[in-house]
Enzyme design. Structure first.
Site, PDB file in Angstrom:
ATOM      1  N   THR A 140      26.281 -25.537  31.463  1.00  0.00           N
ATOM      2  CA  THR A 140      25.659 -25.870  32.885  1.00  0.00           C
ATOM      3  C   THR A 140      26.882 -25.939  33.772  1.00  0.00           C
ATOM      4  OG1 THR A 140      25.769 -28.150  32.350  1.00  0.00           O
ATOM      5  CG2 THR A 140      23.781 -27.357  31.946  1.00  0.00           C
ATOM      6  N   HIS A 187      22.378 -20.362  16.779  1.00  0.00           N
ATOM      7  CA  HIS A 187      21.076 -20.043  17.161  1.00  0.00           C
ATOM      8  C   HIS A 187      21.407 -18.469  17.614  1.00  0.00           C
ATOM      9  CE1 HIS A 187      20.049 -24.469  17.968  1.00  0.00           C
ATOM     10  NE2 HIS A 187      20.014 -24.281  16.720  1.00  0.00           N
ATOM     11  N   CYS A 231      12.183  -4.768  10.162  1.00  0.00           N
ATOM     12  CA  CYS A 231      13.043  -4.061   9.248  1.00  0.00           C
ATOM     13  C   CYS A 231      14.522  -4.723   9.431  1.00  0.00           C
ATOM     14  CB  CYS A 231      13.182  -2.493   9.462  1.00  0.00           C
ATOM     15  SG  CYS A 231      14.002  -2.076  11.017  1.00  0.00           S
TER      16      CYS A 231
HETATM   17 ZN    ZN Z   1      12.599  -1.986  12.837  1.00  0.00          ZN
END
Ligand code: ZN
Length: 251
Positions: free
Chosen positions: A29, A124, A135
């Site tokens: 922040t 994350h 894929c």
């Molecule tokens: Zn793909």
């Protein structure tokens, strides 16, 4: 919880051979990147924004995906600069005592500050990568945003035509197993576990505090607001992170 003062906590940190750090939005922040749950957080100000972070909604709603690409293009992380809090963790690494830097942030500000990519564990994911949901092919955000600018509002995977998304973890999406394993190992293998700028409300990241404490580490929490882990912390600091962290790690 104790009312341990900053000098004593700094002494613990100075004496600890292995420190594992977990950072959250609160460390960024100060670099102009809004957090999620704080008083000026993205979701506090606009609860509807949470939809943008749900994988189900993202897959279902092409309009939401178009908005998500615009948000990625306009994300403050593209121009944000690391602050004194990020730099203090670079100095800690140079001292040889940083076991790992686990982060919930997707802004790469730790790496930009100078932390080694090998020591940063991005729980994350990162905004700077793109993944195909079909894929799993991985490309760069820069490439995808060039396609957005060239008139593709929701650029599909160039290999399989699947839906693409930032290489970040959305609600409803599991963390990468290798990433979580590395984080758990680092939490289990430290003398002090330092949680910085995280509300510790998102699992499994927050549970790393339990792992560390159960293996005998001291838990130190530096965060403006209370967290669910305050009761098991050896020390709590509520100060502004870009001031508090350099002071705590100054030795
Ligand atoms: Zn793909």
């Amino acid at each position: 919880m104790t009312s341990t003062d900053a000098t004593e906590v700094a002494a613990w940190l100075a004496a600890a051979p292995r420190i594992t750090v977990l950072t959250g939005a609160g460390i960024s922040t100060g670099s102009g990147i809004a957090d999620f749950r704080g008083p000026n957080g993205l979701w506090t100000l606009n609860p509807a924004m949470q939809r943008m972070f749900s994988l189900d909604e993202y897959v279902r709603d092409p309009e939401l995906r178009k908005t998500a690409w615009i948000n990625r293009r306009d994300h403050p992380a593209w121009t944000a600069k690391p602050n004194a809090g990020h730099r203090a963790l670079v100095d800690l690494e140079r001292s040889g005592r940083l076991r790992a830097l686990l982060t919930q942030n997707i802004d790469e500000l730790h790496q930009r500050a100078g932390s080694s990519p090998e020591i940063v564990v991005e729980l994350h994911g990162t905004l700077f990568g793109v993944e195909c949901l079909q894929c799993n092919a991985r490309t760069t955000m820069e490439n995808a945003l060039e396609r957005v600018a060239a008139g593709e509002p929701d650029p599909a995977c160039e290999i399989c035509g699947g839906i693409q998304k930032a290489a970040t973890i959305s609600f409803g999406q599991a963390l990468r197993a290798d990433v979580l394993d590395a984080a758990v190992r680092a939490a289990a293998d430290c003398d002090v576990f330092l949680a910085v700028g995280t509300s510790l409300q998102v699992q499994p990241a927050a549970g790393l505090c339990d792992v560390a404490v159960s293996r005998g580490a001291k838990l130190v929490i530096v965060n403006a607001d209370p967290t669910p882990y305050d009761a098991i912390a050896a020390a709590l600091m509520r100060d502004e992170i870009s001031d508090a962290l350099p002071a705590l790690l100054a030795v």
